[in-house]
Design an enzyme around this catalytic site. Sequence first.
Site: not given
Ligand SMILES: [Zn+2]
Length: 336
Positions: A10, A126, A130, A170, A182
């Site tokens: 599919r 979260d 990181t 940026c 959360c």
């Molecule tokens: Zn940048």
Amino acid sequence: MTHVSKRYARQARFHGIGAEGQERLMEKRVLVVGLGALGAAVSDQLVRAGVSLVLVDRDYVEVTNLQRQTLYVEQDALSETPKAIAALERLRAINSDIELDAQIVDVSWDWLRALPHVDLVLDATDNVETRLLLNDFALDRGIPFLFASCVGAYGMNYTVMPGEAPCLRCLMRHLPLAGQTCATAGVVAPIVQHVASRQVVEALKFLTGRPEKMERRLLIEDMWENQSQRLDVARLIDVSCPSCQTHDYPSLVSNRQQTSLLCGRDVVQVRRSIEGLAPIANLLERADIAVKRTPFTLEWRWRNHRMLLFKDGRVLVHGVNDAHVAVAMVDECLGT
Ligand SMILES: [Zn+2]
């Protein structure tokens, strides 16, 4: 029709992918960082689509995860299975034709630099720290980084493309990323699935060789207030950005943080250099501390706090939110 082609029939029928696109998908490998709600959702879709994955997560399954983290079941929470292990088991049951590698680690530059080739990076983390690390890693490797975030019923998506700007660093000054979590503001499952689906469709476009189809704008969705925005962020380029402009990549540094507070929980993570779990278990038992062993962790109680040690040397100290207190408790148990 072969077994493989029938499975993906599919998807290959869809004009945007086709048989050729499907062949390409099956040669790709994607890094998914974080196996919470977003990580579970994107992994499920990508594995069903035939994409091999490297999965990484630092945490274990809890009952509060089950409302939205779709790869896990009650038994995973009862046995506090590491998410990487629980996810791997479920994903292997879904598709045994692809390669899956799951690791219980807290992603660091040292870990990333040793990682073999991946075709793109999916953000399912979260925390800002990181995300910036992944932003810099992806730019340095010249691969896309698909940022996503959700809290409440509000979600954001943005794709950082190699050689293009702005990057996530940026945009950081402009995005409301460091505020609610959360745990404090809650989260509903539909926004997770929505944001995850946007990540996966962008991944499918790139992996099938159609980067020109990719969304370059910042997408914002508030599902509860029925509002969505597509923002052209080209003007938000920071001309002195150390990631996408000067390529200094400030997050690609080896000296990892020794302690960190886990998002929205009274849990502090402390790092220790260890030589396997067995010597630590022996050490604790010699001090008459009862230790619960699993193949992945050691668990014990100290001063009425739950302590959980992973093989990579991370200790989760539960019920505290002060790093100094947590480090002192780990020192008391394991020595300095
Ligand atoms: Zn940048």
